[in-house]
Motif scaffolding. Structure first.
Motif, PDB file in Angstrom:
ATOM      1  N   UNK A  10       0.794  -1.223   0.000  1.00 21.13           N
ATOM      2  CA  UNK A  10       0.000   0.000   0.000  1.00 21.13           C
ATOM      3  C   UNK A  10       0.831   1.279   0.000  1.00 21.13           C
ATOM      4  N   UNK A  11       2.136   1.136   0.148  1.00 19.17           N
ATOM      5  CA  UNK A  11       2.978   2.321   0.255  1.00 19.17           C
ATOM      6  C   UNK A  11       3.089   3.058  -1.070  1.00 19.17           C
ATOM      7  N   UNK A  12       3.091   4.361  -0.989  1.00 24.24           N
ATOM      8  CA  UNK A  12       3.418   5.165  -2.159  1.00 24.24           C
ATOM      9  C   UNK A  12       4.540   6.102  -1.747  1.00 24.24           C
ATOM     10  N   UNK A  13       5.490   6.287  -2.647  1.00 21.27           N
ATOM     11  CA  UNK A  13       6.663   7.077  -2.320  1.00 21.27           C
ATOM     12  C   UNK A  13       6.733   8.267  -3.270  1.00 21.27           C
ATOM     13  N   UNK A  23       6.779   8.903   2.691  1.00 17.64           N
ATOM     14  CA  UNK A  23       6.102   7.617   2.525  1.00 17.64           C
ATOM     15  C   UNK A  23       4.738   7.734   3.189  1.00 17.64           C
ATOM     16  N   UNK A  24       3.695   7.455   2.422  1.00 11.79           N
ATOM     17  CA  UNK A  24       2.338   7.498   2.965  1.00 11.79           C
ATOM     18  C   UNK A  24       1.668   6.158   2.724  1.00 11.79           C
ATOM     19  N   UNK A  25       0.698   5.850   3.531  1.00 13.75           N
ATOM     20  CA  UNK A  25      -0.013   4.596   3.323  1.00 13.75           C
ATOM     21  C   UNK A  25      -1.126   4.418   4.324  1.00 13.75           C
ATOM     22  N   UNK A  26      -1.761   3.275   4.217  1.00 11.59           N
ATOM     23  CA  UNK A  26      -2.860   2.905   5.101  1.00 11.59           C
ATOM     24  C   UNK A  26      -2.687   1.432   5.456  1.00 11.59           C
ATOM     25  N   UNK A  55      -7.630   6.473  11.534  1.00  9.43           N
ATOM     26  CA  UNK A  55      -8.136   5.918  10.286  1.00  9.43           C
ATOM     27  C   UNK A  55      -7.173   4.920   9.655  1.00  9.43           C
ATOM     28  N   UNK A  56      -6.089   4.564  10.369  1.00 10.04           N
ATOM     29  CA  UNK A  56      -5.118   3.602   9.850  1.00 10.04           C
ATOM     30  C   UNK A  56      -4.118   4.193   8.875  1.00 10.04           C
ATOM     31  N   UNK A  57      -4.118   5.517   8.713  1.00 10.72           N
ATOM     32  CA  UNK A  57      -3.229   6.181   7.753  1.00 10.72           C
ATOM     33  C   UNK A  57      -1.969   6.687   8.453  1.00 10.72           C
TER      34      UNK A  57
END
Length: 66
Positions: A10-13, A23-26, A55-57
């Protein structure tokens, strides 16, 4: 460990101008429910980490690794 594998998918860089990665994700469990309070750490530098919000983010700033 299953949560970590799910998280990695789920990671986006994105790159920033300060030679850092954002790095953001949920984080979700096997049922697709978000996981608040999950610990996120960098595999190569376990001193850098964060936790997910309600919210798990998460957002994690990481120095660029050369």
């Amino acid at each position: 460990m299953k949560h970590l594998l799910s998280l990695l998918t789920l990671l986006s860089v994105s790159f920033t101008t300060f030679a850092q990665y954002t790095i953001t994700g949920e984080v979700e469990d096997q049922m697709g429910e978000t996981v608040p309070g999950a610990t996120i750490i960098l595999k190569d530098n376990p001193t850098i980490g964060t936790i997910t919000d309600l919210d798990g983010k998460f957002v994690l700033e990481s120095p660029k690794i050369s």
